[in-house]
Design a protein around this motif. Sequence first.
Motif, short mmCIF file in Angstrom:
data_model
loop_
_atom_site.label_atom_id
_atom_site.label_comp_id
_atom_site.label_asym_id
_atom_site.label_seq_id
_atom_site.Cartn_x
_atom_site.Cartn_y
_atom_site.Cartn_z
N THR A 38 0.81 -1.22 0.00
CA THR A 38 0.00 0.00 0.00
C THR A 38 0.84 1.27 0.00
N GLY A 39 2.10 1.17 -0.42
CA GLY A 39 2.90 2.37 -0.62
C GLY A 39 4.00 2.64 0.37
N ALA A 40 4.42 1.64 1.15
CA ALA A 40 5.45 1.87 2.16
C ALA A 40 6.76 2.35 1.54
N SER A 41 7.13 1.77 0.39
CA SER A 41 8.38 2.16 -0.26
C SER A 41 8.34 3.62 -0.70
N ALA A 42 7.25 4.02 -1.35
CA ALA A 42 7.11 5.41 -1.80
C ALA A 42 7.08 6.36 -0.60
N MET A 43 6.38 5.96 0.43
CA MET A 43 6.29 6.79 1.64
C MET A 43 7.66 6.99 2.26
N SER A 44 8.44 5.93 2.34
CA SER A 44 9.77 6.00 2.94
C SER A 44 10.71 6.88 2.14
N LYS A 45 10.48 6.99 0.84
CA LYS A 45 11.32 7.82 -0.02
C LYS A 45 10.81 9.25 -0.12
N GLY A 46 9.67 9.53 0.50
CA GLY A 46 9.10 10.86 0.41
C GLY A 46 8.42 11.13 -0.91
N ASP A 47 8.12 10.08 -1.67
CA ASP A 47 7.47 10.22 -2.97
C ASP A 47 5.97 10.38 -2.82
N GLU A 48 5.30 10.67 -3.91
CA GLU A 48 3.85 10.79 -3.88
C GLU A 48 3.22 9.43 -3.60
N ILE A 49 2.04 9.46 -2.98
CA ILE A 49 1.38 8.23 -2.57
C ILE A 49 -0.13 8.46 -2.55
N TRP A 50 -0.89 7.45 -2.98
CA TRP A 50 -2.35 7.57 -2.89
C TRP A 50 -2.80 7.24 -1.49
N LEU A 51 -3.72 8.08 -0.97
CA LEU A 51 -4.26 7.89 0.37
C LEU A 51 -5.75 8.23 0.38
N PRO A 52 -6.52 7.57 1.22
CA PRO A 52 -7.93 7.93 1.35
C PRO A 52 -8.07 9.38 1.82
N SER A 53 -9.05 10.07 1.30
CA SER A 53 -9.19 11.49 1.63
C SER A 53 -9.50 11.73 3.10
N LYS A 54 -10.17 10.77 3.75
CA LYS A 54 -10.58 10.95 5.15
C LYS A 54 -9.63 10.27 6.14
N ALA A 55 -8.50 9.79 5.66
CA ALA A 55 -7.54 9.13 6.57
C ALA A 55 -7.02 10.14 7.59
N ARG A 56 -7.09 9.77 8.86
CA ARG A 56 -6.57 10.63 9.92
C ARG A 56 -5.26 10.11 10.50
N VAL A 57 -5.07 8.80 10.40
CA VAL A 57 -3.85 8.18 10.91
C VAL A 57 -3.25 7.30 9.83
N LEU A 58 -1.95 7.48 9.58
CA LEU A 58 -1.20 6.58 8.70
C LEU A 58 -0.30 5.74 9.61
N HIS A 59 -0.46 4.43 9.54
CA HIS A 59 0.28 3.56 10.43
C HIS A 59 0.90 2.43 9.63
N GLY A 60 2.19 2.16 9.84
CA GLY A 60 2.80 1.05 9.13
C GLY A 60 4.31 1.07 9.15
#
Length: 239
Positions: free
Chosen positions: A64-86
Motif C-alpha cells: 500500500t505504498g510503504a516504499s514510496a512513503m519511505s522515499k518521500g514520494d507521492e502516494i495515494w491515500l484515502p481522503s478521510k484518513a486521519r492516521v497513517l500507520h505502518g
Amino acid sequence: MSYKTHPFWRVEKLLSPDKNSKSRPHPNVAVLSHHIPKTAGSSLRVAFEQALGARSVYGVYANTGASAMSKGDEIWLPSKARVLHGHFKPHANHTQTFPNAIKAVWVRDPLERIWSLVGHLLALKEKHPHYILLKEKLPESSLKSQESIVKELLLNNTIEAFTNTYSRFFNSVSIDEFGFVGSKHKYEEHLQQLSDLTGIQLKTLQVNRRTSQTYQLPSSIKQLESHIHHEYEIVGDFL
C-alpha cells in the motif's frame, strides 16, 4: 507485510486516483504512526481503529505504498484518513505532505527487540520472508535455537538490517525531530501521553505478543550489549 485494504478505499481510488505529495498535501492526516517491527505496533494500530473507526486508519505497508512513503514520494491515500500507520521510514518531505500531522514512533530495548524478532520468525518459519533470510545468511550450526541465532547476529552482524534497525530507521530524520516517542516498556503511561497529545482516546491492548512482559533475556545475550552500543546511543534516553 501485506495489508488488506477497505473495500470503500478501492472504490475511492478508482474515482479519485490523484496522489498526495509536497505539492498536493493531505491536511486531514493528524498522525504519522511509524511501526518499527516488534515495538507494539499491531496493538497500536488496533487501538487507533477502535478509537476512530477502521476507515480513518490507513495501513502503509509493502502493498500500500510503504516504499514510496519511505522515499518521500507521492502516494495515494484515502481522503478521510486521519492516521497513517505502518512500516515506513520518516522523510523530510512528510512535513510538507502532511502539514498537520504529528510524527510518532515507539522504541524498545535493542537487545530485547532483536530477541523478540527472532522468536517471532521462529514461530512463523517459512510464512515470513525474514525467516528464509535467516536460513540463507546464518550458518546451519547457529539455527539450533533462538539464543544461538541471536548470538550469531550480534557477534558477527550477519544481517545488518536486524542489528542496525534504529541506525537505519533514524538515518535521515533524527529521533529528536519526532513529536512523540513512546517506550514499549512504559506502554500504558506513554499511550496516555499520545492520547493527550493527539486528542484520540486510545485504549491499552495487547495484540500479537509472543513474549511475556516479565520475561528476562538470557544472561549470555545481555552480555553482548556492547556489540550494538550504537543502537542504545540512539534510543537509550527514550526507553
